[in-house]
Design an enzyme around this catalytic site. Structure first.
Site, PDB file in Angstrom:
ATOM      1  N   HIS A   1       0.839  -1.206   0.000  1.00 50.63           N
ATOM      2  CA  HIS A   1       0.000   0.000   0.000  1.00 50.63           C
ATOM      3  C   HIS A   1       0.876   1.260   0.000  1.00 50.63           C
ATOM      4  CE1 HIS A   1      -3.213   2.812   0.915  1.00 50.63           C
ATOM      5  NE2 HIS A   1      -2.557   3.218   1.988  1.00 50.63           N
TER       6      HIS A   1
ATOM      7  N   GLU B   1      -8.963  -2.084   6.388  1.00 52.63           N
ATOM      8  CA  GLU B   1      -8.037  -2.178   7.515  1.00 52.63           C
ATOM      9  C   GLU B   1      -8.629  -3.070   8.602  1.00 52.63           C
ATOM     10  OE1 GLU B   1      -6.386   1.438   9.055  1.00 52.63           O
ATOM     11  OE2 GLU B   1      -6.596   2.538   7.166  1.00 52.63           O
TER      12      GLU B   1
HETATM   13 MN    MN Z   1      -5.851   4.496   6.930  1.00 53.11          MN
END
Ligand code: MN
Length: 448
Positions: A165, A234
């Site tokens: 990421h 997440e």
């Molecule tokens: Mn974040």
């Protein structure tokens, strides 16, 4: 330092011995257990899960609870009726609108309570099973209750812990040649977020207004509803009272202070973020909303799914050096459902792709002596995997809008439209048991 003689004459630190002993008492994880409550084969909540949450009943009673299958269990009622006898708990520990006090009681209490719940609902135990009056007070169907936030979040920190990421975002926002900044491989990078906008699954999210980069040839910034609204896939962990001001948490103790995990959608307005983030990092592009799944799955329940985190490029500094398997094998999924349409799965990722582990994050967070409290929440950062179908944001999946995604209803998306619902799911699975988190859902409403 006190050294004990462990099994096979191996020397053990006092802490390790304590941990080893505690580890032996997670009887709730026994994969052979069955409950007298009906649990579907593919349920995220078998009797081996026993998560913790807060719910409100149709009679407007707020209570701390657990869940087996599609049944919510009122822990306040269980306690009042004497089912936790022998466990040192205050009378009102479950009669609260958050889990903070229970979490502050520490891991030993969490284990005793979780083990006891497993025993009460064990198929062979008739004590509650055969008591219709008690059952009426204790057990609700999930569609009879509404889930609330499980903790009162004092402080919320978001990390940036997936190398894929960080590399993708560095390429898109800055420079593909130097996508990963030099500090990234040495520090679990994070920022302090806002806890006031953390909301439970199901709460709608209003598209935020904000400033954006001036258009080409102009020196006045844009202002209006975000055009590049995104999710971030997440997980977040929730801590107990861990250290006092000036003290740090040694890395080998860090997991002792983690109660459990939830799914976490760190909604992000990419156009607001791109204009504001230099030099101090994310601000209003992130703080308008973060959605969490309502059941906290304990670290104890996840113990059978421990796995290695990715091999780290540099040997971490000693305070970040973790022994053994540092991560957990948790399958993650994100989907978009347009209004009145079928959902389309956008990505499948895994918690184990995180480069920095939770223990490293917590050790780093406190190395300067910053106290961590019961109910604090630490976001993992977007968890993107190595392949294009495992990226954890629209920014990466569409490469900032260059590659639109075709949905099942024939429409396309570069970012998230008004009235779209974003659905996240997470679960662990081995040959014996499936432990899941349910769903983390949020629908986007048009800007006001
Ligand atoms: Mn974040």
């Amino acid at each position: 330092m006190i050294i004990f003689q462990g099994e096979n004459g191996k020397k053990m630190h006092k802490f390790d011995l304590k941990y080893k002993n505690q580890k032996m008492i997670i009887t709730a994880n026994n994969p052979n257990r069955k409950s007298w409550l009906n649990v579907n084969k593919d349920s995220d909540f078998p009797i081996q899960n026993i998560p913790f949450g807060v719910f409100i009943t149709k009679e407007d009673i707020i209570t701390i609870g657990s869940r087996i299958g599609d049944f919510a269990i009122d822990l306040g009622a269980l306690h009042q009726l004497g089912y936790f006898n022998g466990i040192p708990l205050t009378d009102d520990i479950f009669l609260q609108d958050n889990l903070n006090d229970f979490i502050a009681d520490g891991r030993k209490t969490w284990r005793l309570v979780r083990n006891r719940i497993a025993d009460i609902f064990e198929v062979t135990n008739g004590k509650l099973r055969d008591n219709a009056t008690h059952k009426e007070h204790i057990i609700f169907r999930m569609d009879e209750v509404e889930m609330l936030l499980p903790v009162s979040v004092g402080d919320y920190t978001d990390f940036y812990a997936s190398k894929e990421h960080a590399t993708n975002v560095g390429s898109l926002f800055r420079d593909p040649e130097n996508a990963l900044l030099p500090n990234w491989l040495h520090i679990p990078i994070g920022y302090h977020g806002r806890s006031s906008s953390i909301i439970p699954s199901g709460t709608p999210v209003r598209r935020p207004y904000g400033q954006t980069k001036p258009a080409e040839g102009s020196n006045t910034p844009g202002f209006g509803p975000s055009k590049l609204l995104d999710f971030e896939l997440e997980m977040a962990f929730i801590t107990t009272d861990a250290n006092t001001l000036g003290d740090r948490i040694p890395i080998h103790e860090a997991e002792e202070h983690i109660f459990g995990l939830v799914q976490f959608n760190d909604w992000s307005a990419r156009d607001i973020q791109a204009w504001e983030y230099v030099p101090l990092g994310p601000f209003l592009g992130k703080s308008f909303a973060s959605t969490i799944s309502p059941w906290i799955v304990t670290l104890d329940a996840l113990a059978p799914f421990r796995t290695n985190n990715p091999k780290q490029v540099h040997t971490p500094l000693p305070y970040l050096k973790q022994e053994g398997k540092g991560s957990y094998d948790i399958h993650l999924q994100v989907a978009i459902q347009p209004e009145n349409g079928e959902e389309t799965i956008l990505s499948n990722s895994n918690f184990k792709y995180m480069y920095w582990t939770m223990a490293q994050q917590l050790a780093h967070h406190t190395v300067n002596g910053c106290p961590v409290e019961a109910g604090d929440m630490m976001g993992s950062g977007t968890i993107s995997g190595p392949t294009k179908d495992s990226y954890g944001s629209m920014l990466e999946l569409t490469w900032r809008g260059q590659n639109p995604i075709l949905l099942k209803d024939g429409t396309t998306r570069t970012f998230i439209n008004d009235h779209d619902t974003v659905i996240m799911r997470a679960h662990c699975k081995n040959e014996h048991v499936r432990i899941g988190f349910g769903e983390c859902v949020g629908k986007v409403l048009p800007a006001k």
